[in-house]
Design a protein around this motif. Structure first.
Motif, PDB file in Angstrom:
ATOM      1  N   UNK A 280      41.263  41.326  80.081  1.00 27.60           N
ATOM      2  CA  UNK A 280      40.121  40.757  79.376  1.00 27.60           C
ATOM      3  C   UNK A 280      38.865  41.581  79.649  1.00 27.60           C
ATOM      4  N   UNK A 281      38.688  42.002  80.883  1.00 27.64           N
ATOM      5  CA  UNK A 281      37.515  42.806  81.240  1.00 27.64           C
ATOM      6  C   UNK A 281      37.529  44.147  80.516  1.00 27.64           C
ATOM      7  N   UNK A 282      38.674  44.802  80.478  1.00 25.93           N
ATOM      8  CA  UNK A 282      38.782  46.080  79.770  1.00 25.93           C
ATOM      9  C   UNK A 282      38.516  45.870  78.285  1.00 25.93           C
ATOM     10  N   UNK A 283      39.073  44.804  77.714  1.00 24.14           N
ATOM     11  CA  UNK A 283      38.839  44.525  76.295  1.00 24.14           C
ATOM     12  C   UNK A 283      37.370  44.230  76.009  1.00 24.14           C
ATOM     13  N   UNK A 284      36.687  43.607  76.953  1.00 29.27           N
ATOM     14  CA  UNK A 284      35.255  43.350  76.801  1.00 29.27           C
ATOM     15  C   UNK A 284      34.475  44.651  76.806  1.00 29.27           C
ATOM     16  N   UNK A 285      34.895  45.570  77.651  1.00 27.97           N
ATOM     17  CA  UNK A 285      34.183  46.833  77.801  1.00 27.97           C
ATOM     18  C   UNK A 285      34.352  47.733  76.582  1.00 27.97           C
ATOM     19  N   UNK A 286      35.564  47.821  76.058  1.00 28.52           N
ATOM     20  CA  UNK A 286      35.818  48.711  74.932  1.00 28.52           C
ATOM     21  C   UNK A 286      36.937  48.174  74.046  1.00 28.52           C
TER      22      UNK A 286
ATOM     23  N   UNK B 289      38.010  50.379  71.729  1.00 28.26           N
ATOM     24  CA  UNK B 289      38.637  51.646  71.363  1.00 28.26           C
ATOM     25  C   UNK B 289      39.639  52.053  72.438  1.00 28.26           C
ATOM     26  N   UNK B 290      40.588  52.884  72.038  1.00 32.74           N
ATOM     27  CA  UNK B 290      41.545  53.398  73.016  1.00 32.74           C
ATOM     28  C   UNK B 290      40.827  54.357  73.956  1.00 32.74           C
ATOM     29  N   UNK B 291      41.063  54.179  75.216  1.00 33.62           N
ATOM     30  CA  UNK B 291      40.566  55.104  76.236  1.00 33.62           C
ATOM     31  C   UNK B 291      41.649  55.233  77.286  1.00 33.62           C
ATOM     32  N   UNK B 292      41.958  56.465  77.710  1.00 31.30           N
ATOM     33  CA  UNK B 292      43.042  56.634  78.673  1.00 31.30           C
ATOM     34  C   UNK B 292      42.811  55.864  79.982  1.00 31.30           C
ATOM     35  N   UNK B 293      41.577  55.770  80.429  1.00 35.79           N
ATOM     36  CA  UNK B 293      41.317  55.031  81.673  1.00 35.79           C
ATOM     37  C   UNK B 293      41.498  53.527  81.473  1.00 35.79           C
ATOM     38  N   UNK B 294      41.167  53.030  80.301  1.00 34.43           N
ATOM     39  CA  UNK B 294      41.405  51.610  80.008  1.00 34.43           C
ATOM     40  C   UNK B 294      42.901  51.337  80.026  1.00 34.43           C
ATOM     41  N   UNK B 295      43.680  52.219  79.437  1.00 30.99           N
ATOM     42  CA  UNK B 295      45.144  52.067  79.431  1.00 30.99           C
ATOM     43  C   UNK B 295      45.681  52.099  80.860  1.00 30.99           C
TER      44      UNK B 295
ATOM     45  N   UNK C 273      44.089  51.277  83.634  1.00 28.95           N
ATOM     46  CA  UNK C 273      43.706  50.029  84.312  1.00 28.95           C
ATOM     47  C   UNK C 273      44.664  48.903  83.939  1.00 28.95           C
ATOM     48  N   UNK C 274      44.966  48.794  82.646  1.00 27.10           N
ATOM     49  CA  UNK C 274      45.885  47.740  82.197  1.00 27.10           C
ATOM     50  C   UNK C 274      47.294  47.973  82.722  1.00 27.10           C
TER      51      UNK C 274
END
Length: 113
Positions: free
Chosen positions: A68-74, A76-82, A84-85
């Motif tokens: 949820x936090x990553x989705x709040x932040x962005x 768009x696809x970002x390798x660091x978001x991926x 983290x998840x």
């Protein structure tokens, strides 16, 4: 009921309503509790099962919080978001595998394994 306790319960309810894996973990928990009663496990075995179950459920809630936090932040696809998840999901997998190992140690001999 204190506000912080209500907020914590709201978080658990959110996980239950939105995360299919949380429902799967709860179903597994009920099966393990039922097996524990059926096989009359010892108190130390209940302790191990309780710790394993608690860790899996907590890991799933932390995973949801990360997602949820990553989705709040962005959005768009970002390798660091991926990453983290994926790491948060990996933590759930590690705890679930540990819980399976605990269940195997406790129930395996009773089931002839």
């Amino acid at each position: 009921m204190p506000a912080k306790f209500r907020a914590a319960l709201a978080g658990i309810v959110y996980c239950l309503r939105t995360q299919v894996n949380m429902a799967i973990h709860l179903a597994a928990m009920m099966a393990v509790i039922g097996a524990g009663w059926y096989f009359h496990v010892q108190p130390w075995e209940w302790a191990a099962l309780t710790i394993a179950i608690t860790m899996v459920l907590a890991a799933e809630t932390f995973n949801t919080a990360v997602e949820v936090t990553v989705n709040l932040y962005t959005s768009k696809y970002h390798p660091l978001a991926r990453i983290a998840k994926d790491v948060a999901a990996g933590a759930v997998l590690i705890t679930a595998l540990g819980a399976v190992a605990v269940a195997y140690i406790i129930f395996g001999p009773r089931l002839g394994f």
